[in-house]
Scaffold this active site. Structure first.
Site, PDB file in Angstrom:
ATOM      1  N   GLY A  94       0.816  -1.213   0.000  1.00  0.00           N
ATOM      2  CA  GLY A  94       0.000   0.000   0.000  1.00  0.00           C
ATOM      3  C   GLY A  94       0.846   1.258   0.000  1.00  0.00           C
ATOM      4  O   GLY A  94       0.394   2.337   0.404  1.00  0.00           O
ATOM      5  N   ALA A  95       2.080   1.131  -0.492  1.00  0.00           N
ATOM      6  CA  ALA A  95       3.055   2.227  -0.383  1.00  0.00           C
ATOM      7  C   ALA A  95       2.805   3.359  -1.377  1.00  0.00           C
ATOM      8  O   ALA A  95       3.508   4.371  -1.354  1.00  0.00           O
ATOM      9  CB  ALA A  95       4.472   1.675  -0.575  1.00  0.00           C
ATOM     10  N   GLY A  96       1.805   3.204  -2.239  1.00  0.00           N
ATOM     11  CA  GLY A  96       1.573   4.216  -3.270  1.00  0.00           C
ATOM     12  C   GLY A  96       0.567   5.284  -2.897  1.00  0.00           C
ATOM     13  O   GLY A  96       0.228   6.143  -3.724  1.00  0.00           O
TER      14      GLY A  96
ATOM     15  N   ASP B 123      -0.309  -6.263  -8.161  1.00  0.00           N
ATOM     16  CA  ASP B 123      -1.646  -6.390  -7.576  1.00  0.00           C
ATOM     17  C   ASP B 123      -1.606  -7.566  -6.610  1.00  0.00           C
ATOM     18  O   ASP B 123      -1.212  -8.668  -6.994  1.00  0.00           O
ATOM     19  CB  ASP B 123      -2.678  -6.631  -8.675  1.00  0.00           C
TER      20      ASP B 123
ATOM     21  N   SER C  77      -8.458  -1.807  11.432  1.00  0.00           N
ATOM     22  CA  SER C  77      -9.331  -0.627  11.412  1.00  0.00           C
ATOM     23  C   SER C  77     -10.180  -0.653  12.671  1.00  0.00           C
ATOM     24  O   SER C  77     -10.423  -1.730  13.240  1.00  0.00           O
ATOM     25  CB  SER C  77     -10.248  -0.684  10.178  1.00  0.00           C
TER      26      SER C  77
ATOM     27  N   TYR D  75     -16.090  -4.735   4.661  1.00  0.00           N
ATOM     28  CA  TYR D  75     -14.823  -4.135   5.109  1.00  0.00           C
ATOM     29  C   TYR D  75     -14.589  -4.464   6.580  1.00  0.00           C
ATOM     30  O   TYR D  75     -13.507  -4.922   6.977  1.00  0.00           O
ATOM     31  CB  TYR D  75     -14.899  -2.629   4.892  1.00  0.00           C
ATOM     32  N   ALA D  76     -15.635  -4.256   7.391  1.00  0.00           N
ATOM     33  CA  ALA D  76     -15.514  -4.504   8.829  1.00  0.00           C
ATOM     34  C   ALA D  76     -15.188  -5.971   9.100  1.00  0.00           C
ATOM     35  O   ALA D  76     -14.316  -6.285   9.926  1.00  0.00           O
ATOM     36  CB  ALA D  76     -16.806  -4.101   9.540  1.00  0.00           C
TER      37      ALA D  76
ATOM     38  N   LYS E 101     -11.557  -6.739   8.269  1.00  0.00           N
ATOM     39  CA  LYS E 101     -10.622  -6.180   9.251  1.00  0.00           C
ATOM     40  C   LYS E 101     -10.728  -6.913  10.585  1.00  0.00           C
ATOM     41  O   LYS E 101      -9.726  -7.089  11.288  1.00  0.00           O
ATOM     42  CB  LYS E 101     -10.876  -4.683   9.429  1.00  0.00           C
TER      43      LYS E 101
HETATM   44  N1  LIG Z   1      -8.308   5.981   5.663  1.00  0.00           N
HETATM   45  C1  LIG Z   1      -8.972   5.518   6.707  1.00  0.00           C
HETATM   46  O1  LIG Z   1      -9.877   6.173   7.235  1.00  0.00           O
HETATM   47  C2  LIG Z   1      -8.620   4.181   7.277  1.00  0.00           C
HETATM   48  C3  LIG Z   1      -9.178   3.816   8.500  1.00  0.00           C
HETATM   49  C4  LIG Z   1      -8.892   2.591   9.049  1.00  0.00           C
HETATM   50  C5  LIG Z   1      -8.063   1.730   8.385  1.00  0.00           C
HETATM   51  N2  LIG Z   1      -7.521   2.088   7.185  1.00  0.00           N
HETATM   52  C6  LIG Z   1      -6.663   1.118   6.523  1.00  0.00           C
HETATM   53  O2  LIG Z   1      -5.410   1.687   6.283  1.00  0.00           O
HETATM   54  C7  LIG Z   1      -4.822   1.064   5.142  1.00  0.00           C
HETATM   55  C8  LIG Z   1      -4.327   2.140   4.173  1.00  0.00           C
HETATM   56  O3  LIG Z   1      -5.453   2.849   3.726  1.00  0.00           O
HETATM   57  P1  LIG Z   1      -5.379   4.347   3.193  1.00  0.00           P
HETATM   58  O4  LIG Z   1      -6.434   5.083   3.897  1.00  0.00           O
HETATM   59  O5  LIG Z   1      -3.999   4.826   3.193  1.00  0.00           O
HETATM   60  O6  LIG Z   1      -5.920   4.090   1.723  1.00  0.00           O
HETATM   61  P2  LIG Z   1      -5.360   4.504   0.276  1.00  0.00           P
HETATM   62  O7  LIG Z   1      -6.441   4.155  -0.667  1.00  0.00           O
HETATM   63  O8  LIG Z   1      -4.846   5.885   0.304  1.00  0.00           O
HETATM   64  O9  LIG Z   1      -4.132   3.504   0.112  1.00  0.00           O
HETATM   65  C9  LIG Z   1      -4.329   2.126  -0.073  1.00  0.00           C
HETATM   66  C10 LIG Z   1      -3.302   1.642  -1.081  1.00  0.00           C
HETATM   67  O10 LIG Z   1      -3.468   0.222  -1.242  1.00  0.00           O
HETATM   68  C11 LIG Z   1      -3.299  -0.057  -2.605  1.00  0.00           C
HETATM   69  N3  LIG Z   1      -3.993  -1.287  -2.976  1.00  0.00           N
HETATM   70  C12 LIG Z   1      -5.319  -1.536  -2.882  1.00  0.00           C
HETATM   71  N4  LIG Z   1      -5.591  -2.741  -3.386  1.00  0.00           N
HETATM   72  C13 LIG Z   1      -4.408  -3.269  -3.815  1.00  0.00           C
HETATM   73  C14 LIG Z   1      -4.056  -4.479  -4.443  1.00  0.00           C
HETATM   74  N5  LIG Z   1      -4.963  -5.393  -4.783  1.00  0.00           N
HETATM   75  N6  LIG Z   1      -2.752  -4.688  -4.746  1.00  0.00           N
HETATM   76  C15 LIG Z   1      -1.817  -3.753  -4.446  1.00  0.00           C
HETATM   77  N7  LIG Z   1      -2.097  -2.582  -3.865  1.00  0.00           N
HETATM   78  C16 LIG Z   1      -3.397  -2.336  -3.541  1.00  0.00           C
HETATM   79  C17 LIG Z   1      -3.927   1.124  -3.333  1.00  0.00           C
HETATM   80  O11 LIG Z   1      -3.473   1.221  -4.674  1.00  0.00           O
HETATM   81  C18 LIG Z   1      -3.488   2.284  -2.457  1.00  0.00           C
HETATM   82  O12 LIG Z   1      -2.264   2.839  -2.910  1.00  0.00           O
HETATM   83  C19 LIG Z   1      -5.894   0.159   4.551  1.00  0.00           C
HETATM   84  O13 LIG Z   1      -5.669  -1.169   4.967  1.00  0.00           O
HETATM   85  C20 LIG Z   1      -7.163   0.696   5.159  1.00  0.00           C
HETATM   86  O14 LIG Z   1      -8.163  -0.294   5.249  1.00  0.00           O
HETATM   87  C21 LIG Z   1      -7.763   3.291   6.622  1.00  0.00           C
END
Ligand SMILES: NC(=O)c1ccc[n+]([C@@H]2O[C@H](COP(=O)([O-])OP(=O)(O)OC[C@H]3O[C@@H](n4cnc5c(N)ncnc54)[C@H](O)[C@@H]3O)[C@@H](O)[C@H]2O)c1
Length: 246
Positions: free
Chosen positions: A5-7, A59, A137, A150-151, A154
């Site tokens: 998720g580094a992007g 992916d 989460s 989603y819930a 997680k």
């Molecule tokens: N943003 C929030 O409110 C929140 C709250 C609780 C938990 N989270 C969790 O934090 C983590 C990061 O979320 P974020 O908010 O930074 O979201 P984001 O959408 O900014 O980043 C998620 C990244 O995961 C990558 N990704 C998704 N599916 C993929 C796949 N199949 N293969 C490779 N890469 C994939 C996406 O391209 C994206 O770059 C997630 O696990 C999310 O569930 C986020």
């Protein structure tokens, strides 16, 4: 360190912070442009980048794909000091219109990819110092209406992490689930996702600033948990939510 998720969002902030602190980060994402942007930010002088950034576009959906990512990381890094499972997807779907395929898609990324990465990377995580951080989460344990898939994904990742921590304790490899509350990232930014849904339910859950947290707030916690300062944290949910679910 292997970071998914580094992007974007929390994963990007984690990569930038780790590189600033001198770590080598093997950053995985399906979004190539996002990875390039992470690399660009990490290389800025202000970010302090003393570490090394290796971008890997992939992916993570599917067992073979996730196993391939693990193999590529091991080939590049040799030893994986930390596995940081941050990639995730969110679907907002009222129960009436829910399709089981939505659950399958969500579980593929949020649960099965971290599980496969843990299994594949495990032989290459050092005993005594290795650490796995799984980003869960608040939805794992607190009500998040219209986000049931989603819930559930997680919640499963949280349970998985707690049991795996006990399993790996004899090797002194830590497993820590980190549960953010609402964070301002692209994951939650697409307002069309919430069409027809009463979002005021979620607005009520930000008592600290009246707004979601920042990716950097969660990144700081992930980096702390993965560091020596977190050495006695194991098998326990670290909730970072600004008190929204107290
Ligand atoms: N943003 C929030 O409110 C929140 C709250 C609780 C938990 N989270 C969790 O934090 C983590 C990061 O979320 P974020 O908010 O930074 O979201 P984001 O959408 O900014 O980043 C998620 C990244 O995961 C990558 N990704 C998704 N599916 C993929 C796949 N199949 N293969 C490779 N890469 C994939 C996406 O391209 C994206 O770059 C997630 O696990 C999310 O569930 C986020």
């Amino acid at each position: 360190m292997l970071l998914t998720g580094a992007g974007s969002g929390i994963g990007r902030a984690t990569a930038v912070r780790l590189i600033a602190e001198g770590a080598t980060v093997f950053g995985v994402d399906r979004d190539e442009t996002g990875l390039a942007e992470t690399g660009r930010i990490a290389a800025e002088p202000v970010a302090g980048g003393g570490g090394r950034w290796i971008a890997h576009r992939a992916d993570l959906s599917g067992e073979e794909a996730a196993a391939g990512v693990a193999a590529a990381a091991v080939a590049e890094l040799g030893r994986v000091d930390a596995l940081l499972n941050v990639a995730g997807v969110l679907r907002v779907t009222p129960m009436e219109s829910l399709r089981l395929d939505d659950y399958r898609d969500i579980f593929a990324v949020n649960l099965f990819a971290p599980v496969v990465l843990c299994r594949e990377v495990l032989p290459h995580i050092p005993d005594g110092t290795g650490v796995i951080v799984n980003v869960t989460s608040t939805a794992a344990t607190k009500a998040h209406p219209w986000m049931t898939g989603y819930a559930a994904s997680k919640g499963a990742l949280l349970s998985f992490s707690i049991s795996l921590a006990a399993e790996l304790a004899p090797r002194r490899i830590r497993v820590v689930p980190v549960s953010p509350g609402g964070v301002a990232t692209p994951l939650t930014a697409d307002k069309s996702t919430y069409a027809g849904i009463d979002t005021s339910w979620y607005a009520r859950t930000y008592p600290l600033w009246g707004a979601p947290g920042r990716p950097e707030d969660i990144a700081g916690t992930i980096v702390f948990v993965a560091s020596d300062d977190g050495a006695y944290l194991n098998g326990v949910e670290v909730r970072v939510d600004g008190g929204s679910h107290s």
